[in-house]
Design a protein around this motif. Structure first.
Motif, PDB file in Angstrom:
ATOM      1  N   ALA A 107      -7.100  40.101  83.081  1.00 30.99           N
ATOM      2  CA  ALA A 107      -7.599  39.686  82.060  1.00 30.99           C
ATOM      3  C   ALA A 107      -6.549  38.966  81.038  1.00 30.99           C
ATOM      4  O   ALA A 107      -7.007  38.224  80.306  1.00 30.99           O
ATOM      5  N   VAL A 108      -5.455  39.649  80.909  1.00 28.84           N
ATOM      6  CA  VAL A 108      -4.364  39.137  80.067  1.00 28.84           C
ATOM      7  C   VAL A 108      -3.204  38.793  80.798  1.00 28.84           C
ATOM      8  O   VAL A 108      -2.639  39.364  81.779  1.00 28.84           O
ATOM      9  N   GLU A 109      -2.719  37.556  80.439  1.00 26.34           N
ATOM     10  CA  GLU A 109      -1.527  37.128  81.296  1.00 26.34           C
ATOM     11  C   GLU A 109      -0.228  37.398  80.352  1.00 26.34           C
ATOM     12  O   GLU A 109       0.912  37.694  80.983  1.00 26.34           O
ATOM     13  N   LYS A 110      -0.210  37.191  79.132  1.00 27.32           N
ATOM     14  CA  LYS A 110       0.797  37.252  78.181  1.00 27.32           C
ATOM     15  C   LYS A 110       0.344  37.658  76.930  1.00 27.32           C
ATOM     16  O   LYS A 110      -0.915  37.725  76.639  1.00 27.32           O
ATOM     17  N   LEU A 111       1.275  38.225  76.111  1.00 28.37           N
ATOM     18  CA  LEU A 111       1.037  38.498  74.684  1.00 28.37           C
ATOM     19  C   LEU A 111       1.802  37.562  73.930  1.00 28.37           C
ATOM     20  O   LEU A 111       2.770  37.133  74.210  1.00 28.37           O
ATOM     21  N   ARG A 112       1.281  37.502  72.629  1.00 25.70           N
ATOM     22  CA  ARG A 112       1.505  36.623  71.641  1.00 25.70           C
ATOM     23  C   ARG A 112       1.650  37.618  70.444  1.00 25.70           C
ATOM     24  O   ARG A 112       0.543  37.971  69.953  1.00 25.70           O
ATOM     25  N   LEU A 113       2.678  37.936  69.691  1.00 27.94           N
ATOM     26  CA  LEU A 113       2.878  38.809  68.700  1.00 27.94           C
ATOM     27  C   LEU A 113       2.922  38.144  67.310  1.00 27.94           C
ATOM     28  O   LEU A 113       3.640  36.992  67.182  1.00 27.94           O
ATOM     29  N   LYS A 114       2.026  38.570  66.377  1.00 29.48           N
ATOM     30  CA  LYS A 114       2.183  38.021  65.046  1.00 29.48           C
ATOM     31  C   LYS A 114       2.360  39.174  64.118  1.00 29.48           C
ATOM     32  O   LYS A 114       1.707  40.240  64.001  1.00 29.48           O
ATOM     33  N   GLN A 115       3.537  39.115  63.501  1.00 26.78           N
ATOM     34  CA  GLN A 115       3.992  39.923  62.715  1.00 26.78           C
ATOM     35  C   GLN A 115       3.376  39.915  61.146  1.00 26.78           C
ATOM     36  O   GLN A 115       3.290  38.977  60.426  1.00 26.78           O
ATOM     37  N   THR A 116       2.697  41.080  60.870  1.00 27.20           N
ATOM     38  CA  THR A 116       1.775  41.010  59.725  1.00 27.20           C
ATOM     39  C   THR A 116       1.595  42.662  59.498  1.00 27.20           C
ATOM     40  O   THR A 116       1.470  43.262  60.423  1.00 27.20           O
ATOM     41  N   PRO A 117       1.495  42.818  57.997  1.00 30.87           N
ATOM     42  CA  PRO A 117       0.868  44.310  57.817  1.00 30.87           C
ATOM     43  C   PRO A 117      -0.273  44.564  58.640  1.00 30.87           C
ATOM     44  O   PRO A 117      -1.103  43.809  58.418  1.00 30.87           O
ATOM     45  N   ILE A 118      -0.577  45.817  58.850  1.00 32.40           N
ATOM     46  CA  ILE A 118      -1.731  46.267  59.968  1.00 32.40           C
ATOM     47  C   ILE A 118      -2.468  47.180  58.571  1.00 32.40           C
ATOM     48  O   ILE A 118      -1.986  47.959  58.003  1.00 32.40           O
ATOM     49  N   HIS A 119      -3.588  46.394  58.434  1.00 35.05           N
ATOM     50  CA  HIS A 119      -4.574  47.115  57.559  1.00 35.05           C
ATOM     51  C   HIS A 119      -5.793  47.719  58.351  1.00 35.05           C
ATOM     52  O   HIS A 119      -6.422  46.866  58.965  1.00 35.05           O
ATOM     53  N   ARG A 120      -6.080  48.943  58.335  1.00 42.42           N
ATOM     54  CA  ARG A 120      -7.298  49.554  59.019  1.00 42.42           C
ATOM     55  C   ARG A 120      -8.394  49.653  58.096  1.00 42.42           C
ATOM     56  O   ARG A 120      -8.177  49.959  57.011  1.00 42.42           O
ATOM     57  N   PRO A 121      -9.525  49.418  58.520  1.00 40.29           N
ATOM     58  CA  PRO A 121     -10.714  49.729  57.583  1.00 40.29           C
ATOM     59  C   PRO A 121     -10.648  51.430  57.473  1.00 40.29           C
ATOM     60  O   PRO A 121     -10.059  52.115  58.159  1.00 40.29           O
ATOM     61  N   GLU A 122     -11.467  51.831  56.190  1.00 42.00           N
ATOM     62  CA  GLU A 122     -11.264  53.405  55.962  1.00 42.00           C
ATOM     63  C   GLU A 122     -11.684  54.045  57.012  1.00 42.00           C
ATOM     64  O   GLU A 122     -11.575  55.219  57.341  1.00 42.00           O
ATOM     65  N   SER A 123     -12.839  53.419  57.699  1.00 39.38           N
ATOM     66  CA  SER A 123     -13.664  54.205  58.788  1.00 39.38           C
ATOM     67  C   SER A 123     -12.468  54.438  60.054  1.00 39.38           C
ATOM     68  O   SER A 123     -12.978  55.480  60.846  1.00 39.38           O
ATOM     69  N   GLN A 124     -11.523  53.747  60.178  1.00 38.25           N
ATOM     70  CA  GLN A 124     -10.544  53.883  61.353  1.00 38.25           C
ATOM     71  C   GLN A 124      -9.193  55.038  60.864  1.00 38.25           C
ATOM     72  O   GLN A 124      -8.585  55.059  61.544  1.00 38.25           O
ATOM     73  N   THR A 125      -9.062  55.134  59.659  1.00 32.49           N
ATOM     74  CA  THR A 125      -7.831  55.959  59.099  1.00 32.49           C
ATOM     75  C   THR A 125      -8.542  57.244  58.765  1.00 32.49           C
ATOM     76  O   THR A 125      -9.434  57.401  58.360  1.00 32.49           O
ATOM     77  N   GLN A 126      -7.538  58.100  59.193  1.00 28.24           N
ATOM     78  CA  GLN A 126      -7.507  59.591  58.868  1.00 28.24           C
ATOM     79  C   GLN A 126      -7.666  59.765  57.347  1.00 28.24           C
ATOM     80  O   GLN A 126      -8.499  60.817  56.895  1.00 28.24           O
ATOM     81  N   ALA A 127      -6.956  59.017  56.409  1.00 22.12           N
ATOM     82  CA  ALA A 127      -6.930  59.332  54.937  1.00 22.12           C
ATOM     83  C   ALA A 127      -8.607  58.999  54.576  1.00 22.12           C
ATOM     84  O   ALA A 127      -8.500  59.350  53.273  1.00 22.12           O
TER      85      ALA A 127
END
Length: 170
Positions: A107-127
């Motif tokens: 399904a995936v041949e290669k990855l392209r990385l995009k450097q950016t801060p990762i923001h998780r919705p509150e529903s995905q974070t333990q905090a």
């Protein structure tokens, strides 16, 4: 004048000799794979299972880019926190292998990385989750809902789900 008719083919002279399944698999799955958004949605929904807990904290799959004529293999764009980008670059072959292993095809041949801060919705974070205990009323309601569930593992999973729905944690 009409063209002369060809004699009927002899069944012993088949031109469709048996082929390996992999030869026909692309042709058979192509119509299904045309719905390419399905793969990205699956990757996003199952990212924690595919990538593991360390990568989930530092990465987030964003989009898939399909090159024309590339079949169903794509480039997966992943947002990655800048401090983790170099390490993720070294882990790319393993991540691609895990993703393709999850799907059972390339399904995936290669990855392209995009450097950016990762923001998780509150529903995905333990905090973002409340850690208050269940009220007596909520506990009674949860116990009532779980009445009749005899399998211990299933009961634990359902109890955990119930606690999260009530806004409490273990």
């Amino acid at each position: 004048m009409t063209a002369p008719k060809k004699p009927p083919r002899d069944p012993a002279q088949r031109t469709n000799a048996p082929k390996a399944l992999g030869v026909s698999l692309g042709r058979l799955t192509r119509p299904i794979m045309k719905q390419r958004g399905v793969a990205l949605a699956e990757i996003i929904n199952r990212w924690s299972e595919i990538a593991g807990p360390l990568l989930v904290k530092e990465t987030q799959p964003e989009k898939m880019v399909y090159a024309s004529g590339a079949g169903h293999a794509a480039t997966l764009e992943i947002a990655v926190s800048p401090s983790f980008a170099l390490e993720l670059q070294h882990l790319s072959p393993l991540i691609i292998e895990k993703i393709n292993g999850h799907f059972g095809f390339r399904a995936v041949e290669k990855l392209r990385l995009k450097q950016t801060p990762i923001h998780r919705p509150e529903s995905q974070t333990q905090a973002g989750r409340s850690s208050r205990p269940l009220t007596t009323e909520e506990q009674a309601k949860l116990e009532d809902l779980l009445t009749g569930v005899e399998d211990r593992d299933l009961r634990q999973v359902l109890e955990s789900l119930g606690r999260s729905l009530f806004g409490a944690s273990r």
